[in-house]
Design a protein around this motif. Sequence first.
Motif, mmCIF file in Angstrom:
data_model
loop_
_atom_site.group_PDB
_atom_site.id
_atom_site.type_symbol
_atom_site.label_atom_id
_atom_site.label_comp_id
_atom_site.label_asym_id
_atom_site.label_seq_id
_atom_site.Cartn_x
_atom_site.Cartn_y
_atom_site.Cartn_z
ATOM 1 N N ARG A 113 1.494 -25.702 -8.001
ATOM 2 C CA ARG A 113 3.376 -25.196 -6.898
ATOM 3 C C ARG A 113 3.962 -24.781 -7.845
ATOM 4 N NH1 ARG A 113 0.448 -26.955 -3.289
ATOM 5 N NH2 ARG A 113 0.941 -28.517 -2.028
ATOM 6 N N GLU A 114 5.009 -23.895 -7.691
ATOM 7 C CA GLU A 114 5.522 -23.218 -8.584
ATOM 8 C C GLU A 114 6.996 -23.831 -9.200
ATOM 9 O OE1 GLU A 114 6.409 -19.118 -8.227
ATOM 10 O OE2 GLU A 114 4.616 -18.252 -8.411
ATOM 11 N N ILE A 115 7.176 -23.982 -10.431
ATOM 12 C CA ILE A 115 8.520 -24.291 -10.343
ATOM 13 C C ILE A 115 8.593 -24.483 -12.167
ATOM 14 C CG2 ILE A 115 7.647 -26.001 -12.135
ATOM 15 C CD1 ILE A 115 9.735 -28.539 -11.754
ATOM 16 N N ALA A 116 10.688 -23.671 -11.585
ATOM 17 C CA ALA A 116 11.255 -22.796 -12.990
ATOM 18 C C ALA A 116 11.931 -23.665 -13.339
ATOM 19 C CB ALA A 116 11.803 -21.111 -12.222
ATOM 20 N N VAL A 158 -0.628 -26.371 -19.349
ATOM 21 C CA VAL A 158 -0.019 -25.723 -17.739
ATOM 22 C C VAL A 158 0.119 -24.193 -18.159
ATOM 23 C CG1 VAL A 158 2.042 -25.975 -17.214
ATOM 24 C CG2 VAL A 158 1.932 -27.404 -17.592
ATOM 25 N N ARG A 159 -0.282 -23.223 -16.658
ATOM 26 C CA ARG A 159 -0.197 -22.256 -16.988
ATOM 27 C C ARG A 159 1.246 -21.001 -16.870
ATOM 28 N NH1 ARG A 159 -1.020 -18.531 -12.422
ATOM 29 N NH2 ARG A 159 -1.591 -19.950 -11.182
ATOM 30 N N ILE A 160 1.594 -20.515 -17.711
ATOM 31 C CA ILE A 160 3.198 -19.612 -17.289
ATOM 32 C C ILE A 160 2.966 -18.900 -15.785
ATOM 33 C CG2 ILE A 160 4.501 -18.212 -18.238
ATOM 34 C CD1 ILE A 160 4.677 -20.021 -21.127
ATOM 35 N N VAL A 161 3.357 -18.344 -14.963
ATOM 36 C CA VAL A 161 3.258 -17.606 -14.418
ATOM 37 C C VAL A 161 4.562 -16.576 -14.673
ATOM 38 C CG1 VAL A 161 3.785 -17.484 -11.471
ATOM 39 C CG2 VAL A 161 2.616 -19.367 -12.461
ATOM 40 N N SER A 162 5.345 -17.275 -15.025
ATOM 41 C CA SER A 162 6.548 -16.015 -14.984
ATOM 42 C C SER A 162 8.106 -16.158 -16.278
ATOM 43 C CB SER A 162 7.503 -15.152 -13.688
ATOM 44 O OG SER A 162 7.827 -15.858 -13.734
ATOM 45 N N ILE A 163 7.725 -15.457 -16.950
ATOM 46 C CA ILE A 163 9.416 -16.047 -17.905
ATOM 47 C C ILE A 163 10.421 -14.257 -17.338
ATOM 48 C CG2 ILE A 163 9.659 -15.844 -20.072
ATOM 49 C CD1 ILE A 163 7.234 -16.192 -21.196
ATOM 50 N N GLY A 164 11.236 -15.213 -17.307
ATOM 51 C CA GLY A 164 12.871 -14.239 -17.396
ATOM 52 C C GLY A 164 13.282 -13.834 -18.249
ATOM 53 N N THR A 187 8.634 -20.193 -15.566
ATOM 54 C CA THR A 187 8.248 -20.215 -14.576
ATOM 55 C C THR A 187 7.030 -21.187 -14.754
ATOM 56 O OG1 THR A 187 9.452 -18.818 -12.563
ATOM 57 C CG2 THR A 187 7.760 -20.375 -11.439
ATOM 58 N N LEU A 188 6.733 -22.134 -13.693
ATOM 59 C CA LEU A 188 5.384 -22.745 -14.098
ATOM 60 C C LEU A 188 3.984 -23.158 -13.397
ATOM 61 C CD1 LEU A 188 6.399 -25.242 -16.488
ATOM 62 C CD2 LEU A 188 6.020 -23.466 -17.359
ATOM 63 N N ALA A 189 3.097 -23.278 -13.371
ATOM 64 C CA ALA A 189 2.651 -23.477 -12.078
ATOM 65 C C ALA A 189 1.656 -24.940 -12.058
ATOM 66 C CB ALA A 189 0.858 -21.758 -12.152
#
Length: 244
Positions: A113-116, A158-164, A187-189
Amino acid sequence: MNARQRRGVLFLVAAAALAVAVFVAVSNYVSQVESQVGPRVTVYEVTEPVDAYLPLSADNVKAVEVPERWASPTSVTRLRDLEGRRVGFQLAAGTVITSDMLIPSTDLSPSEREIAINVDSVTGVAGRVRPGDRVDIITVFAEVPGLPKQARVLVRDVRIVSIGGQQSVQVDSEDSVGRSREVVPVTLALEPKDSLSVTYAAAFAEEVRLVALPGDVGANRSEEIDDFDASDLGGQAVPEEGSR
């Protein structure tokens, strides 16, 4: 051939040479103009300021035709490639959207699941982690009634999906009215059960840190400690008053 005929031939040759020169000059000029103003290509720009992570759609972007030589090779040329996509930083009105601005589409597994969450721009990220990196999430609990003051490894690997982009947010506490702090949305997976614990920590922990891991981190990390409090310093970790 008499002198008059020779002069006529010379005039004809000179006229032909001048015509060729004029033709070449005009052709070069037309070619240069065409390269500057045509052919044209359609690109898309935002019509109003767009905040980070706000979905793009026909409501906040518009098509604009520009000379092909002026368009970036990464310019997005089809609206369907923008619908629902997001950018990890704020865009000013009139910014032309390029594909390298867009946050990559999700590549979550069926169980992820993605969570920011917002992390401190200095202690939490410090520019050392990138999308795709693996991190541990460490939290510091100091102000939660019933919990001893401690630092705890909340989730590992934990895998990082994106960084704002860095943002300024208001500090929500009675003794910090009007103050703000710099944060970075990450945003983390996560597995579903871990997403709940990270959400809780983001809301109630005094601090959330991301700890970068080496690329060859071993699978067996059983000897690493999971928490640290006053007892590890020879003291006593006592829950806050009012917890009983």
